[in-house]
Write an enzyme that holds these catalytic residues in place. Sequence first.
Site, PDB file in Angstrom:
ATOM      1  N   GLY A 118     -13.595  59.345  17.629  1.00 26.23           N
ATOM      2  CA  GLY A 118     -12.428  58.968  16.824  1.00 26.23           C
ATOM      3  C   GLY A 118     -12.775  58.304  15.504  1.00 26.23           C
ATOM      4  N   GLY A 120     -13.976  59.994  12.876  1.00 24.32           N
ATOM      5  CA  GLY A 120     -13.951  60.989  11.800  1.00 24.32           C
ATOM      6  C   GLY A 120     -15.302  61.625  11.570  1.00 24.32           C
ATOM      7  N   GLU A 157     -10.916  74.573  19.434  1.00 22.38           N
ATOM      8  CA  GLU A 157      -9.951  73.541  19.007  1.00 22.38           C
ATOM      9  C   GLU A 157      -8.539  74.132  18.961  1.00 22.38           C
ATOM     10  OE1 GLU A 157     -10.382  70.323  18.208  1.00 22.38           O
ATOM     11  OE2 GLU A 157     -12.565  70.171  18.097  1.00 22.38           O
ATOM     12  N   ASP A 169     -16.161  71.289  10.197  1.00 27.46           N
ATOM     13  CA  ASP A 169     -16.928  70.454  11.131  1.00 27.46           C
ATOM     14  C   ASP A 169     -17.905  71.289  11.943  1.00 27.46           C
ATOM     15  OD1 ASP A 169     -15.099  68.730  10.121  1.00 27.46           O
ATOM     16  OD2 ASP A 169     -14.015  68.406  11.991  1.00 27.46           O
TER      17      ASP A 169
HETATM   18  C1  GLA Z   1     -10.915  67.371  10.449  1.00 32.09           C
HETATM   19  C2  GLA Z   1     -10.896  68.869  10.701  1.00 32.09           C
HETATM   20  C3  GLA Z   1     -11.588  69.627   9.579  1.00 32.09           C
HETATM   21  C4  GLA Z   1     -11.064  69.198   8.204  1.00 32.09           C
HETATM   22  C5  GLA Z   1     -11.042  67.685   8.092  1.00 32.09           C
HETATM   23  C6  GLA Z   1     -10.371  67.229   6.815  1.00 32.09           C
HETATM   24  O1  GLA Z   1     -12.230  66.882  10.516  1.00 32.09           O
HETATM   25  O2  GLA Z   1     -11.509  69.189  11.930  1.00 32.09           O
HETATM   26  O3  GLA Z   1     -11.435  71.012   9.766  1.00 32.09           O
HETATM   27  O4  GLA Z   1      -9.814  69.751   7.956  1.00 32.09           O
HETATM   28  O5  GLA Z   1     -10.371  67.081   9.174  1.00 32.09           O
HETATM   29  O6  GLA Z   1     -11.100  67.624   5.731  1.00 32.09           O
END
Ligand code: GLA
Length: 377
Positions: A118, A120, A157, A169
Amino acid sequence: MKEKIKELFKARFGTEGAIYASAGRINLIGEHTDYNGGFVFPGAIDKCIMAEININGTDLVRAYSADLDDYCEFGLREEDVPDKQWARYIFGVCREIIKRGFTVKGFDTVFAGNVPLGAGLSSSAALESCFAFALNDLFNDNKIDKFELALIGQSTEHNYCGVNCGIMDQFASVFGKKDCLMRLDCRSLEHKYYPFKADGYKLVLLDSKVKHELVDSPYNKRRASCEHVAKTLGVETLRDADMEMLEVAKDKINEEDFMRAYYVIGEKQRVLDVCDALECGDFETVGRCMYETHHGLSKDYEVSCEELDFLNNIARECGVTGSRIMGGGFGGCTINLVKDELYDDFIATAKAKFNEKYGHEPVVYPVIISDGAHKCE
Ligand code: GLA
């Protein structure tokens, strides 16, 4: 971590398997641009998910999460979807591989990680990429190419975890390369590595410890707004739009969607500006763009929160070159580009002021750019 996993695996299953790992990611610039067909600038980091895996000769996956101390067993048919959220990531990867006509059979696994949840930093992409990479190696002679491995994580996802994410990501987690960031064109998946050498600067993350869960967050709503504006403008994605087109169509777009699109179109240009600036070592421009991104994410895209705005302000007050919220938003970390000589003062000030206001210190993660998915020796 490796030793702990091996010990737990042996104790639980009485056998030994192969060990794989895949990394979390940072992103220098280009936020919420990936699902708009735009550019991003991520890199894999030295925090990963690691799994030991052994083929078990059955049709069942037997999985143990060392960090959660939780066990789950599931089959590989669509109707076998497990209830546990963490197991769905693994199940989803298996299903997405099978759907593409490749093989997955039963296996035993123990996994653990040090990507903070969580924050980021994409712990979920690291988990997906780790298993996609491993199952490609164990069951498919590595016949699935790396692009498809990233797409398998993304589809997991979408189809099993309820997050309509972009490709950034998973791509960073699979394609990450030590000491390099990459500029990724999220439409064509064309990518270029940029050795990241910022002499005289450090990149550091400050984790507010405010938790975000993209599943429950308005992330999918942001994406829907962008798609709605793109449709109104008659383009495939906002990648194909510019400020002029947006202004002309202003009357046909509601105020909120207008702000979302305004941010995305601006951000598209900032990524390109940062690439140019990096080519000539102009970190002042990189930093300025980072602050602009933060402003846009906070005021127009509205994915920041009080704690992250607070950390961003402290960075500004301390003379930090660049600072912004990183990742999907609604909590997590800021990423900061700091001159060496200001580093200690910035960290001490951020800790003290944040603690004074919110009752706990932010967690500091110096950024070490590392390799993505791989088999461990
Ligand atoms: C999350 C999503 C990514 C991207 C970011 C924002 O990490 O998984 O695909 O959209 O947010 O940039």
